[in-house]
Design an enzyme around this catalytic site. Structure first.
Site, PDB file in Angstrom:
ATOM      1  N   ILE A  34       0.817  -1.232   0.000  1.00  0.00           N
ATOM      2  CA  ILE A  34       0.000   0.000   0.000  1.00  0.00           C
ATOM      3  C   ILE A  34       0.850   1.281   0.000  1.00  0.00           C
ATOM      4  O   ILE A  34       0.321   2.367  -0.208  1.00  0.00           O
ATOM      5  CB  ILE A  34      -0.997   0.088   1.194  1.00  0.00           C
ATOM      6  CG1 ILE A  34      -0.314  -0.279   2.496  1.00  0.00           C
ATOM      7  CG2 ILE A  34      -2.234  -0.761   0.955  1.00  0.00           C
ATOM      8  CD1 ILE A  34      -1.105   0.143   3.720  1.00  0.00           C
TER       9      ILE A  34
ATOM     10  N   GLN B 207      12.648  -3.004   9.063  1.00  0.00           N
ATOM     11  CA  GLN B 207      11.450  -3.854   9.100  1.00  0.00           C
ATOM     12  C   GLN B 207      10.389  -3.192   9.983  1.00  0.00           C
ATOM     13  O   GLN B 207      10.649  -2.872  11.145  1.00  0.00           O
ATOM     14  CB  GLN B 207      11.795  -5.249   9.659  1.00  0.00           C
ATOM     15  CG  GLN B 207      10.608  -6.207   9.596  1.00  0.00           C
ATOM     16  CD  GLN B 207      10.946  -7.622  10.081  1.00  0.00           C
ATOM     17  OE1 GLN B 207      11.970  -7.827  10.743  1.00  0.00           O
ATOM     18  NE2 GLN B 207      10.105  -8.572   9.762  1.00  0.00           N
TER      19      GLN B 207
ATOM     20  N   HIS C 223       8.657 -11.114   4.991  1.00  0.00           N
ATOM     21  CA  HIS C 223       8.095 -10.814   3.665  1.00  0.00           C
ATOM     22  C   HIS C 223       9.209 -10.361   2.728  1.00  0.00           C
ATOM     23  O   HIS C 223      10.217  -9.816   3.174  1.00  0.00           O
ATOM     24  CB  HIS C 223       7.000  -9.744   3.747  1.00  0.00           C
ATOM     25  CG  HIS C 223       7.429  -8.499   4.463  1.00  0.00           C
ATOM     26  ND1 HIS C 223       7.484  -8.421   5.836  1.00  0.00           N
ATOM     27  CD2 HIS C 223       7.853  -7.294   4.002  1.00  0.00           C
ATOM     28  CE1 HIS C 223       7.897  -7.217   6.193  1.00  0.00           C
ATOM     29  NE2 HIS C 223       8.155  -6.515   5.097  1.00  0.00           N
TER      30      HIS C 223
ATOM     31  N   HIS D   2       9.987  -7.992  -0.564  1.00  0.00           N
ATOM     32  CA  HIS D   2       9.526  -6.910  -1.439  1.00  0.00           C
ATOM     33  C   HIS D   2       9.993  -7.239  -2.858  1.00  0.00           C
ATOM     34  O   HIS D   2      11.179  -7.555  -3.053  1.00  0.00           O
ATOM     35  CB  HIS D   2      10.174  -5.585  -1.052  1.00  0.00           C
ATOM     36  CG  HIS D   2       9.824  -5.091   0.319  1.00  0.00           C
ATOM     37  ND1 HIS D   2       8.899  -4.091   0.525  1.00  0.00           N
ATOM     38  CD2 HIS D   2      10.279  -5.442   1.557  1.00  0.00           C
ATOM     39  CE1 HIS D   2       8.805  -3.841   1.834  1.00  0.00           C
ATOM     40  NE2 HIS D   2       9.628  -4.645   2.477  1.00  0.00           N
TER      41      HIS D   2
HETATM   42  P1  AMP Z   1       9.023  -3.610   5.901  1.00  0.00           P
HETATM   43  O1  AMP Z   1       9.378  -2.156   6.151  1.00  0.00           O
HETATM   44  O2  AMP Z   1      10.095  -4.361   5.182  1.00  0.00           O
HETATM   45  O3  AMP Z   1       8.567  -4.301   7.171  1.00  0.00           O
HETATM   46  O4  AMP Z   1       7.802  -3.568   4.913  1.00  0.00           O
HETATM   47  C1  AMP Z   1       6.475  -3.508   5.321  1.00  0.00           C
HETATM   48  C2  AMP Z   1       5.683  -3.074   4.121  1.00  0.00           C
HETATM   49  O5  AMP Z   1       4.328  -3.426   4.338  1.00  0.00           O
HETATM   50  C3  AMP Z   1       5.708  -1.563   3.856  1.00  0.00           C
HETATM   51  O6  AMP Z   1       6.264  -1.333   2.570  1.00  0.00           O
HETATM   52  C4  AMP Z   1       4.239  -1.160   3.943  1.00  0.00           C
HETATM   53  O7  AMP Z   1       3.884  -0.183   2.986  1.00  0.00           O
HETATM   54  C5  AMP Z   1       3.516  -2.484   3.719  1.00  0.00           C
HETATM   55  N1  AMP Z   1       2.206  -2.610   4.316  1.00  0.00           N
HETATM   56  C6  AMP Z   1       1.855  -2.357   5.600  1.00  0.00           C
HETATM   57  N2  AMP Z   1       0.539  -2.627   5.798  1.00  0.00           N
HETATM   58  C7  AMP Z   1       0.058  -3.078   4.608  1.00  0.00           C
HETATM   59  C8  AMP Z   1      -1.229  -3.518   4.155  1.00  0.00           C
HETATM   60  N3  AMP Z   1      -2.289  -3.551   4.973  1.00  0.00           N
HETATM   61  N4  AMP Z   1      -1.358  -3.889   2.851  1.00  0.00           N
HETATM   62  C9  AMP Z   1      -0.298  -3.856   2.023  1.00  0.00           C
HETATM   63  N5  AMP Z   1       0.947  -3.452   2.392  1.00  0.00           N
HETATM   64  C10 AMP Z   1       1.121  -3.068   3.657  1.00  0.00           C
END
Ligand code: AMP
Ligand code: ZN
Length: 134
Positions: free
Chosen positions: A30, A92, A98, A100
């Site tokens: 998102i 994180q 996850h 990317h």
């Molecule tokens: P990280 O910083 O590697 O933990 O990445 C977490 C990612 O999750 C970020 O890029 C957010 O934009 C994404 N994110 C958080 N909540 C959601 C959601 N509900 N749907 C899709 N992406 C999300």
């Protein structure tokens, strides 16, 4: 409080899902660095890649490859990044492992990891539809 990605996996909160199998789910981020930025998330809850059972790794990487190919084929990107953060100090923000997968295009300069956004929900839905339906 339950993990937000576990809630997405269970369908308790919505996501723009582009792929799912027994081991992983993949959905649009998102806050995309580039439009089409996708997260590949193992269904098994583990905070870091080092906590993930070894047998979940190969299915996750196969999904990463599949998603990367989808981005190239359907969005026409010239390349892509695969990134995986572990721990707050590494950036994180969601403590559920996850990957990317970020599409990149020639001529856009040095790639950055700055969080962006879609111009509208309709634009995000159109990119989602392209990835799901071709
Ligand atoms: P990280 O910083 O590697 O933990 O990445 C977490 C990612 O999750 C970020 O890029 C957010 O934009 C994404 N994110 C958080 N909540 C959601 C959601 N509900 N749907 C899709 N992406 C999300
Ligand atoms: Zn979780």
């Amino acid at each position: 409080m339950e993990c937000i990605f576990c809630k997405i996996i269970k369908g308790e909160i919505p996501s723009s899902k582009i792929f799912e199998d027994d081991h992983v789910v993949a959905f649009l981020d998102i806050g995309p660095c580039e439009k089409g930025h996708t997260l590949v998330v193992p269904k098994c809850h583990a905070a870091r890649i080092t906590d993930l059972p070894a047998e979940e790794l190969l299915p996750a990487m196969e999904a990463v490859r599949r998603v990367a190919k989808l981005l190239c084929d359907r969005l026409g990107c010239d390349g892509f990044n695969v990134l995986q953060n572990n721990g707050e100090c590494a950036g994180q923000t969601v403590p559920h492992v996850h990957f990317h997968v970020v599409p990149r295009w020639n001529g856009r300069g040095k790639p950055t990891w700055k969080e962006g956004k879609y111009d509208s929900p309709e634009e995000m839905a159109a990119i989602h539809a392209k990835l799901v339906n071709g």
